[in-house]
Scaffold this active site. Structure first.
Site, PDB file in Angstrom:
ATOM      1  N   SER A   6      -1.795  -4.188  -1.549  1.00  0.00           N
ATOM      2  CA  SER A   6      -2.020  -4.456  -0.131  1.00  0.00           C
ATOM      3  C   SER A   6      -3.504  -4.753   0.137  1.00  0.00           C
ATOM      4  O   SER A   6      -4.051  -5.708  -0.420  1.00  0.00           O
ATOM      5  CB  SER A   6      -1.504  -3.271   0.693  1.00  0.00           C
ATOM      6  OG  SER A   6      -1.383  -3.626   2.052  1.00  0.00           O
ATOM      7  N   ASP A  43       8.156  -9.515   3.371  1.00  0.00           N
ATOM      8  CA  ASP A  43       7.169  -8.459   3.607  1.00  0.00           C
ATOM      9  C   ASP A  43       6.957  -8.258   5.108  1.00  0.00           C
ATOM     10  O   ASP A  43       6.543  -9.185   5.802  1.00  0.00           O
ATOM     11  CB  ASP A  43       5.841  -8.855   2.942  1.00  0.00           C
ATOM     12  CG  ASP A  43       4.824  -7.729   2.910  1.00  0.00           C
ATOM     13  OD1 ASP A  43       4.749  -6.962   3.893  1.00  0.00           O
ATOM     14  OD2 ASP A  43       4.090  -7.619   1.910  1.00  0.00           O
ATOM     15  N   HIS A  64       7.223  -4.523   1.482  1.00  0.00           N
ATOM     16  CA  HIS A  64       5.793  -4.337   1.246  1.00  0.00           C
ATOM     17  C   HIS A  64       5.596  -3.257   0.189  1.00  0.00           C
ATOM     18  O   HIS A  64       5.922  -2.086   0.404  1.00  0.00           O
ATOM     19  CB  HIS A  64       5.092  -3.932   2.549  1.00  0.00           C
ATOM     20  CG  HIS A  64       3.596  -3.921   2.430  1.00  0.00           C
ATOM     21  ND1 HIS A  64       2.858  -5.083   2.341  1.00  0.00           N
ATOM     22  CD2 HIS A  64       2.699  -2.900   2.392  1.00  0.00           C
ATOM     23  CE1 HIS A  64       1.572  -4.770   2.259  1.00  0.00           C
ATOM     24  NE2 HIS A  64       1.453  -3.454   2.270  1.00  0.00           N
TER      25      HIS A  64
END
Length: 330
Positions: free
Chosen positions: A138, A267, A295
């Site tokens: 991320s 996502d 995600h």
């Protein structure tokens, strides 16, 4: 290796939150270390070295996501997989994420490659004969990809993986303010606002960023938070300036380190427009773009018998590049 979630695990939100709620892992001993930075601040690193670690044992550096740490379940899962693959690893916490108060009022952010560059150099100095890899998740993935594009042939890394990177930060920020994604934003902002409030106890934050402590509660989305704090404390003109300069997508065509980008079209933290095309990345970058995965999810198997495909895929990519038989400059 193909990724195919079961029917019940195709939901992008279930992919995103499943492991946090249901995965149980045995804890590994962490050797904590304070790494001093050149600006007088520090970050805390957690080392997980093999019992038979040598000067040539490969080392992988892990970069967590927003408000994450070595305790994050995706980090713990990857540590276990790396150990099984006979690879030592270390988690570099971003400033303030290890639970220790930092010495400066500034924060970490999605494009802050300076701390990582210093830390990677220190690992290379410590193990000059070992191959180094890195995995970012991320926010940590965006930072890592930006670092690779900035350093090009001088990255010091033999291989890298970026998972679920918000490679166009403005688009991700906007997406987090829509629909169910606001749930994730609310959870993350709770931690970010709390950390900011604590800084008012040590620093004259009102003087530094022009925001009264009582107004922190008004920062109800990432754009407002980044405008009020992240951009100002880190020398950007605005949130838009921060997003523009820190987004990794513009650096992908300059990467010279063998790199794997893993991303899901569903996502919930961003829209598919974030995903680069083959024409937007260098020949050193492999794209693994999947229809499902959420995600930092990518869980195959079934609800009752899940398989953590992401870890297997990362090991399959890294292992040949970090093995002692591979060329040192691969």
């Amino acid at each position: 290796m193909n990724f195919q979630p079961s029917f019940l695990l195709k939901n992008r939100h279930l992919q995103t939150i499943y492991a946090s709620f249901f995965r149980k892992l045995p804890s590994l001993d962490c050797k904590s270390e304070i790494f001093e930075l050149s600006d007088g601040d520090f970050v805390e690193a957690c080392w997980y070295t093999l019992t038979n670690h040598t000067n040539t044992t490969p080392v992988v550096i892990l970069f967590h996501g927003l408000a994450g740490s070595h305790k994050s379940i995706y980090i713990q899962g990857m540590i276990q997989a790396l150990h099984a693959a006979k690879i030592s690893c270390v988690v570099m916490h971003f400033r303030g994420c290890s639970g220790m108060d930092n010495r400066k009022a500034r924060s970490y952010h999605s494009g802050d490659t300076h701390d990582a560059a210093e830390f990677i150099q220190s690992v290379k100095n410590r193990y000059p004969h070992a191959k180094l890899g890195a995995i970012g998740y991320s926010l940590g993935a965006n930072m890592l990809l930006k670092y690779l594009g900035e350093t090009q042939k001088d990255s010091l890394l033999n291989a890298a993986v970026g998972v679920s990177a918000p490679m166009q930060l403005a688009l991700s920020s906007a997406q987090m303010n829509r629909g169910f994604s606001r749930f994730y934003q609310k959870l993350l902002l709770k931690d970010l606002r709390s950390a900011l409030e604590e800084k008012y106890e040590k620093y004259d934050m009102q003087k530094l960023i022009g925001l009264q402590k009582k107004d922190i509660k008004k920062l109800k989305n990432f754009k407002l938070f980044d405008e009020a704090y992240t951009a100002k404390i880190n020398g950007f003109e605005s949130a838009e300036d921060y997003y523009k300069k820190s987004s990794a997508k513009q650096f992908l065509n300059k990467i010279e380190t063998p790199t794997l980008i893993i991303h899901a079209k569903d996502d919930p933290f961003m829209t598919p427009e974030v995903i680069p095309t083959k024409q937007e990345v260098s020949p050193s970058v492999q794209l693994k773009i999947l229809d499902h995965g959420g995600h930092v999810g990518f869980i195959s198997g079934t609800l009752l018998r899940p398989k953590y495909w992401l870890e297997e895929e990362i090991i399959d990519f890294l292992q040949p590049l970090l093995s002692s038989s591979a060329d040192q400059n691969a």
